[in-house]
Design an enzyme around this catalytic site. Structure first.
Site: not given
Length: 328
Positions: A198, A206, A211, A215, A242
């Site tokens: 994770d 973010n 975002h 990404d 994630e």
């Protein structure tokens, strides 16, 4: 000498470069055609017809053909209906009844064309049945058309198993591979390990950078995980959001823990600046590791569920104990 931090502006450039190396269908690559005939002169004739367009393997009887098929990498089979050791019908039936081989297309050529035999072979799953006196150029065209369908199917299958954002395997691919590797480990009496990863405080990232940058960061981390794996048989997949998983067949807990530590170190080495309110200055990951030695007595669905739960518990421990570390 420490590497320079990766600026936010550079993350996109690096991610774009890695994107070009994603696992994508190679439309120019030759598919593999298995030719099966007891007569060497006929195999030679077929090689001359198909050799420049396909990767060729050959077998002289049904048993050899089945061994070649089970060894993998066969896309389509062109076989005589008259085979020794194992009948062509039995070969076709075996191929089409097993999940690992059912995708292989079977074409049969008969020296004694029969509507009854044609119906039998097609009912068993053969894609075509051809008379042996068919002109070579017609035979080539028919096989080539089937190969086009095989290639298109493989490309669609690859797309269905690939995460659209990061270019690595997706959850669907992981779920299927886990069942496959679980059974293989049972047969081989070995260990199977799972690393659950994770990205630490990714929501903070973010929130601060947006975002789009998020990404890009996910893609960079995903490709870093793939680059760090030791064997092509190990699967790195995006599990969701994630979270990532690394599936390690025939790997014990000691080996898996070492790999997990390498993954943590590699992501640290990316030096991607994190959000101001994150615990660490750069992007880091937490990793949970588990290992198991399944047997035939284990009920697959229950065993796999518990196996994944254990990896999740280990990941939770790593996050609880401060993140940017490995727990098992």
């Amino acid at each position: 000498m420490a590497s320079a931090p990766t600026s936010q502006d550079n993350v996109y450039a690096i991610a774009s470069t890695l994107h070009n190396s994603k696992l994508t269908p190679k439309s120019n690559s030759k598919l593999t055609l298995l030719l099966v005939n007891e007569f060497e002169n006929q195999l030679t004739d077929w090689r001359n017809i198909f050799g420049t367009h396909f990767q060729i393997q050959t077998a002289s009887d049904g048993l050899m053909a089945l061994k070649a098929i089970l060894n993998g990498n066969i896309d389509i089979v062109l076989s005589s209906t008259q085979l020794a050791q194992m009948t062509s019908a039995d070969v076709c039936k075996f191929v089409k009844q097993h999940k690992s081989t059912e995708h292989i297309q079977m074409i049969f050529i008969s020296d004694h064309y029969s509507e009854i035999e044609e119906e039998q072979m097609l009912d068993l799953g053969a894609i075509d049945y051809i008379a042996s006196d068919t002109l070579p150029k017609i035979l080539f065209s028919r096989v080539k058309n089937h190969i086009k369908l095989v290639k298109h199917t493989k490309e669609l299958e690859l797309v269905s198993k690939t995460d659209a954002l990061t270019g690595i395997a997706n959850r669907f691919c992981f779920d299927n591979q886990l069942v496959h590797d679980w059974q293989a480990v049972i047969r081989g009496a070995g260990d199977i390990s799972l690393i659950m990863v994770d990205i630490d405080h990714f929501k903070h990232y973010n929130d601060e950078f947006g975002h789009v940058k998020g990404d890009e960061c996910l893609t960079l981390v995903a490709q870093c995980l793939v680059a760090t794996r030791k064997r092509t048989t190990d699967l790195v997949a995006r599990f969701g959001g994630e979270e990532f998983v690394i599936l390690l067949p025939f790997t014990d807990l000691v080996g898996a823990t070492k790999i997990a530590n390498d993954l943590v170190k590699s992501v640290n080495g990316l030096s991607i600046p994190h959000a101001a309110n994150a615990k660490y200055h750069n992007i880091t990951i937490s990793a949970g590791v588990t290992s198991y030695s399944p047997t035939f007595k284990d009920e697959t669905s229950i065993g796999i569920k518990e196996f994944m739960n254990q990896a999740d518990v280990s990941l939770y421990k790593a996050k609880t104990y401060g993140r940017n570390q490995v727990c098992s």
